[in-house]
Design an enzyme around this catalytic site. Structure first.
Site, mmCIF file in Angstrom:
data_model
loop_
_atom_site.group_PDB
_atom_site.id
_atom_site.type_symbol
_atom_site.label_atom_id
_atom_site.label_comp_id
_atom_site.label_asym_id
_atom_site.label_seq_id
_atom_site.Cartn_x
_atom_site.Cartn_y
_atom_site.Cartn_z
ATOM 1 N N SER A 297 3.041 -2.769 10.580
ATOM 2 C CA SER A 297 4.490 -2.558 10.587
ATOM 3 C C SER A 297 5.257 -3.845 10.315
ATOM 4 O O SER A 297 6.267 -4.134 10.953
ATOM 5 C CB SER A 297 4.942 -1.934 11.922
ATOM 6 O OG SER A 297 4.404 -0.642 12.073
ATOM 7 N N GLY B 128 4.984 1.289 4.848
ATOM 8 C CA GLY B 128 6.239 1.976 4.606
ATOM 9 C C GLY B 128 7.277 1.150 3.876
ATOM 10 O O GLY B 128 7.975 1.650 2.978
ATOM 11 N N ASN C 47 0.855 -1.184 0.000
ATOM 12 C CA ASN C 47 0.000 0.000 0.000
ATOM 13 C C ASN C 47 0.893 1.237 0.000
ATOM 14 O O ASN C 47 1.487 1.582 1.014
ATOM 15 C CB ASN C 47 -0.907 -0.012 1.235
ATOM 16 C CG ASN C 47 -1.772 1.224 1.341
ATOM 17 O OD1 ASN C 47 -1.934 1.977 0.382
ATOM 18 N ND2 ASN C 47 -2.343 1.450 2.518
ATOM 19 N N HIS D 128 -9.451 0.390 5.226
ATOM 20 C CA HIS D 128 -8.149 0.652 5.849
ATOM 21 C C HIS D 128 -8.338 1.577 7.042
ATOM 22 O O HIS D 128 -9.197 2.461 7.036
ATOM 23 C CB HIS D 128 -7.190 1.270 4.838
ATOM 24 C CG HIS D 128 -5.769 1.340 5.306
ATOM 25 N ND1 HIS D 128 -5.338 2.320 6.168
ATOM 26 C CD2 HIS D 128 -4.699 0.545 5.065
ATOM 27 C CE1 HIS D 128 -4.046 2.125 6.424
ATOM 28 N NE2 HIS D 128 -3.636 1.061 5.765
ATOM 29 N N LYS E 195 0.030 4.291 -0.296
ATOM 30 C CA LYS E 195 -0.652 5.437 0.318
ATOM 31 C C LYS E 195 -0.467 6.692 -0.557
ATOM 32 O O LYS E 195 -0.448 6.579 -1.784
ATOM 33 C CB LYS E 195 -0.161 5.632 1.754
ATOM 34 C CG LYS E 195 -0.317 4.357 2.590
ATOM 35 C CD LYS E 195 -0.033 4.551 4.057
ATOM 36 C CE LYS E 195 -0.217 3.236 4.782
ATOM 37 N NZ LYS E 195 -0.035 3.363 6.252
ATOM 38 N N GLU F 250 -5.239 -5.256 10.841
ATOM 39 C CA GLU F 250 -4.374 -4.120 11.144
ATOM 40 C C GLU F 250 -4.467 -3.768 12.627
ATOM 41 O O GLU F 250 -5.453 -3.150 13.043
ATOM 42 C CB GLU F 250 -4.823 -2.878 10.373
ATOM 43 C CG GLU F 250 -4.787 -2.936 8.883
ATOM 44 C CD GLU F 250 -5.204 -1.582 8.325
ATOM 45 O OE1 GLU F 250 -4.346 -0.868 7.809
ATOM 46 O OE2 GLU F 250 -6.398 -1.225 8.451
ATOM 47 N N GLY G 186 2.875 2.535 11.765
ATOM 48 C CA GLY G 186 3.677 3.747 11.768
ATOM 49 C C GLY G 186 4.194 4.147 13.126
ATOM 50 O O GLY G 186 4.701 5.257 13.302
ATOM 51 N N GLU H 32 -6.834 4.081 8.086
ATOM 52 C CA GLU H 32 -6.746 5.522 7.805
ATOM 53 C C GLU H 32 -8.020 6.031 7.151
ATOM 54 O O GLU H 32 -8.427 7.175 7.390
ATOM 55 C CB GLU H 32 -5.518 5.789 6.926
ATOM 56 C CG GLU H 32 -4.220 5.570 7.686
ATOM 57 C CD GLU H 32 -3.019 5.329 6.812
ATOM 58 O OE1 GLU H 32 -1.931 5.114 7.365
ATOM 59 O OE2 GLU H 32 -3.164 5.337 5.561
#
Length: 255
Positions: free
Chosen positions: A218, A240, A9, A100, A11, A172, A178, A102
Site C-alpha cells: 500500500s 492500486g 502491478n 506475488h 493486476k 510485501e 489492499g 496473490e
C-alpha cells in the site's frame, strides 16, 4: 550501485483502451514533470493481453521498462492458458513478477515452484522481481523474520551469483495490501535491512549492496517519499496507485 525502481502491478484491471490511455498519461506526465537524468527506473506490468500494445507506447531506451505479472516454469508445451517466459521476452518484456502474495495465496504457488519459475525467467533473459512477505498472523506471532528467511532460502537462494545479479526483491507485508494499512517507514526499513543481511550471508556483501529491494504494501503518493528515504528501501512495487496516472507519477517523483 543498486537501482531505484518503481514497478506498477496493474493486476487484472483495465480494458485495452484503458491500458493504452493510462500508460500514455503516465509517460507524458513523467516526461513533462521531471528533468535531467532519471532518478528511478519505471517498470509497468499490465495484464498479458496488453503487453504488446502497452510496450509500443513506452519510450525506447529510457527509464520505462515492460514487465509481466507471472510466467510458467516451462519454456513451452501443452499447458493451456499459460504463458511462457520466452513468449514474454519476445514481446519486449524485460521484467517479470514472481511469488506475488496473490499468486501464493490464490494459486497455491510454493517456493519449489517459484524456484523453477525463476530459472525459466532467467533462461529467457528476463529480470525477476521476487516477492516475499508475511501475513498479519505471522507478524503478530513474532515469526516475520523466520518466515521471510525460509521464503528466501527455499525460493531464491539456490541461484548462482551470476543469476542472482539479475534479481530484484520485493517485500510485501501481506497485512498491508489492499487493507489501507501500511508498514511504518521504520518497520519497512527493519525488514529491508534483514533481507539485505540474508543476501549477504547467502552470497556476499557486494551482492547485498547491489540488490534493489522494493517495498510493496500500500505504497502511495502520500507515504512514498518517507518510505523511499529509508537506506534499504530502493523503491516500490505499486498496486492500486499504479492505476491512477497522477498518483503513480507522484510516486515516481518521490525520488
Amino acid at each position: 550501485m543498486r537501482k531505484n525502481i518503481v514497478a506498477g502491478n496493474w493486476k487484472m484491471n483495465t480494458t485495452l483502451a484503458e491500458a493504452q490511455a493510462l500508460i500514455s498519461e503516465i509517460v507524458h506526465m513523467v516526461q513533462d514533470e521531471t528533468t535531467g537524468a532519471p532518478a528511478v527506473e519505471v517498470v509497468v506490468c499490465p495484464p498479458f493481453p496488453f503487453l504488446l500494445p502497452v510496450g509500443k507506447l513506452l519510450p525506447q531506451g529510457g527509464q520505462f521498462h515492460l514487465g509481466a505479472q507471472n510466467c510458467h516454469q516451462k519454456a513451452s508445451g501443452a499447458f493451456t492458458g499459460e504463458v511462457a517466459a520466452p513468449m514474454l521476452q519476445s514481446v519486449g518484456c524485460e521484467y517479470v513478477l514472481l511469488g506475488h502474495s496473490e499468486r501464493r495465496q490464490y494459486f497455491r504457488e510454493d517456493d519449489e515452484l517459484l524456484s523453477q519459475k525463476l530459472k525459466a525467467a532467467l533462461a529467457a533473459g528476463l529480470k525477476p522481481i521476487f516477492c516475499v512477505g508475511e501475513t498479519l498472523e505471522t507478524r503478530e506471532q513474532g515469526d516475520t523474520f523466520k518466515h521471510l528467511e525460509k521464503q528466501l532460502q527455499d525460493g531464491l537462494f539456490h541461484l548462482s551469483n551470476e543469476e542472482f545479479d539479475q534479481v530484484t526483491v520485493a517485500y510485501e507485508p501481506i497485512w498491508a495490501i489492499g487493507t489501507g494499512k501500511t508498514a511504518t517507514s521504520a518497520q519497512a526499513q527493519e525488514v529491508h535491512a534483514f533481507i539485505r543481511e540474508q543476501i549477504a550471508r547467502a552470497y556476499d556483501a557486494k551482492a547485498a549492496l547491489a540488490t534493489s529491494i522494493l517495498y510493496g504494501g500500500s505504497c502511495n503518493a502520500q507515504n512514498a517519499r518517507e518510505l523511499f528515504s529509508q537506506p534499504d528501501v530502493d523503491g516500490g512495487l505499486i498496486g492500486g496507485a499504479a492505476l491512477k496516472s497522477r498518483d503513480f507519477t507522484d510516486i515516481i517523483k518521490s525520488f
